[in-house]
Design an enzyme around this catalytic site. Structure first.
Site, PDB file in Angstrom:
ATOM      1  N   ASP A 137      68.404 -73.215  95.387  1.00  9.70           N
ATOM      2  CA  ASP A 137      68.349 -71.612  94.352  1.00  9.70           C
ATOM      3  C   ASP A 137      67.404 -72.305  93.699  1.00  9.70           C
ATOM      4  O   ASP A 137      66.581 -72.610  93.969  1.00  9.70           O
ATOM      5  CB  ASP A 137      69.266 -72.710  93.321  1.00  9.70           C
ATOM      6  CG  ASP A 137      69.849 -71.645  92.175  1.00  9.70           C
ATOM      7  OD1 ASP A 137      70.087 -69.915  93.006  1.00  9.70           O
ATOM      8  OD2 ASP A 137      69.649 -71.284  90.881  1.00  9.70           O
ATOM      9  N   ASP A 197      66.450 -69.676  89.857  1.00 11.34           N
ATOM     10  CA  ASP A 197      65.957 -69.531  88.768  1.00 11.34           C
ATOM     11  C   ASP A 197      67.058 -71.119  88.311  1.00 11.34           C
ATOM     12  O   ASP A 197      68.187 -71.492  88.900  1.00 11.34           O
ATOM     13  CB  ASP A 197      66.728 -68.377  88.798  1.00 11.34           C
ATOM     14  CG  ASP A 197      66.446 -67.881  86.785  1.00 11.34           C
ATOM     15  OD1 ASP A 197      65.917 -69.244  86.112  1.00 11.34           O
ATOM     16  OD2 ASP A 197      66.613 -67.042  86.736  1.00 11.34           O
ATOM     17  N   ASP A 218      71.347 -75.617  90.747  1.00  9.26           N
ATOM     18  CA  ASP A 218      71.630 -76.745  89.069  1.00  9.26           C
ATOM     19  C   ASP A 218      72.280 -76.064  88.336  1.00  9.26           C
ATOM     20  O   ASP A 218      72.452 -76.573  87.605  1.00  9.26           O
ATOM     21  CB  ASP A 218      70.587 -76.156  88.145  1.00  9.26           C
ATOM     22  CG  ASP A 218      70.521 -74.181  87.975  1.00  9.26           C
ATOM     23  OD1 ASP A 218      70.631 -73.342  88.689  1.00  9.26           O
ATOM     24  OD2 ASP A 218      70.359 -74.131  86.949  1.00  9.26           O
TER      25      ASP A 218
END
Length: 342
Positions: free
Chosen positions: A26, A28, A225
């Site tokens: 991922d 961001d 995250d």
């Protein structure tokens, strides 16, 4: 251990960058935040790549093209080609192409990333419900997307045109705070029409399929995250995952994670890709990791010992997830987490 019965984080004697052939990262909250590289990300990714691990960047953001994302990463010091970027626009374009005739017109409610992905699949982007589209696709169009675009989608969907969405993330992070995401825009059309779109992005299978098709990964590791997109996407795809604590997920959310949100590994940041992962073992009525022992008491999670905070968190996860069974742990872990500084 079965992916669907995870009750503790797993250990790995090998560095994760050696145990897996491809990292599906991922962006961001993992690689960058607010456009700037997260601490240790650039160096960690360079080391993993030099060791032979293939790095692929997987994003639900359908606005930017793979070229634009690759250019941004390269500017941050992470050399990246467009072929290393997989977007939800690409996943939804493939999904549409499998259900409409070759060369069909598709009404686009979104940005350039969607148009490029549709053309790649041999489809023709159009702007009006009156252009006789065979499908409607909706993706994040940025803060300047006119309100009239939602009306255009609603006209076509109400006529029975199949409706697709790149993703349904309700919010996105911005430099000024949390802003409405594509999911919020999808809700506008849903309310107006009563219809339901077919969705491609994380955590759903079309996105995982797109990443595997484009990377050729045989032993992929999802790195993210967010529990509800990255980790759930890995769960749905039946592959392992690494949760890094540089983004939105905190300790209480991790302890309360239901089975589909439980990562295989947990680490502070992307340096966790370059090391082995400590084993969590049973210890009497609880679990031990490093210098910490954790167990589930009658009303709260109990932690004893000292050492690395992350080892304590891993032990607490095992205690919480085991106590929860197949549900969500409701035991109070606040005092234990406070002791770890988490």
């Amino acid at each position: 251990m079965s992916q669907r019965a995870r009750t503790r984080p797993e250990g790995s004697e090998q560095a994760l960058s050696e145990a897996y052939d491809t990292a599906l990262l991922d962006l961001d909250g993992v690689v960058y935040a607010g456009g700037n590289a997260i601490a240790h990300a650039v160096e960690s990714l360079a080391t993993a790549r030099e060791g032979g691990m293939h790095l692929a960047y997987v994003t639900n953001n359908a606005l930017r093209t793979p070229d634009a994302v690759a250019e941004h990463l390269t500017e941050l010091g992470i050399p990246t080609g467009a072929e290393d970027v997989i977007t939800s626009a690409q996943a939804v374009a493939r999904l549409i192409s499998e259900q409409v005739p070759a060369g069909a017109r598709v009404l686009v409610i979104g940005g350039e990333g969607l148009r490029v992905a549709l053309r790649e699949r041999g489809l023709e982007p159009v702007e009006s419900a009156d252009d006789d589209p065979a499908a409607v696709v909706q993706g994040f169009g940025g803060p300047d997307l006119p309100w009239g675009r939602f009306a255009e989608a609603s006209y076509a969907v109400a006529r029975g045109v199949p409706w697709f969405a790149s993703n349904t993330d309700l919010t996105i992070p911005s430099g000024r705070g949390i802003a409405p995401g594509n999911g919020a825009a999808v809700e506008v059309v849903r309310i107006a029409t009563g219809a339901e779109p077919q969705v491609a992005g994380k955590p759903l299978p079309p996105m995982h399929r797109e990443t595997i098709l484009r990377t050729g990964a045989e032993r992929p590791l999802v790195v993210g995250d967010r529990l509800d997109t990255d980790i759930e996407g890995a769960f749905n795809g039946g592959v392992d995952s690494l949760l890094v604590l540089t983004g939105v997920t905190d300790g209480p959310q991790l302890l309360a994670a239901p089975p589909q949100h439980r990562p295989t590994y947990v680490d502070a940041d992307l340096r966790g890709m370059l090391t082995g992962q400590p084993e969590v073992t049973e210890a009497g009525e609880g679990f031990r990791c490093g210098g910490w022992t954790a167990k589930a008491g009658r009303e709260r999670l109990e932690l004893d010992g000292d050492g690395e905070a992350l080892d304590g968190l891993r032990a607490l996860c095992a205690a919480a997830w085991t106590a929860a069974g197949e549900g969500v742990c409701e035991l109070d872990g606040g005092k234990a987490l406070a002791r770890l500084g988490l």
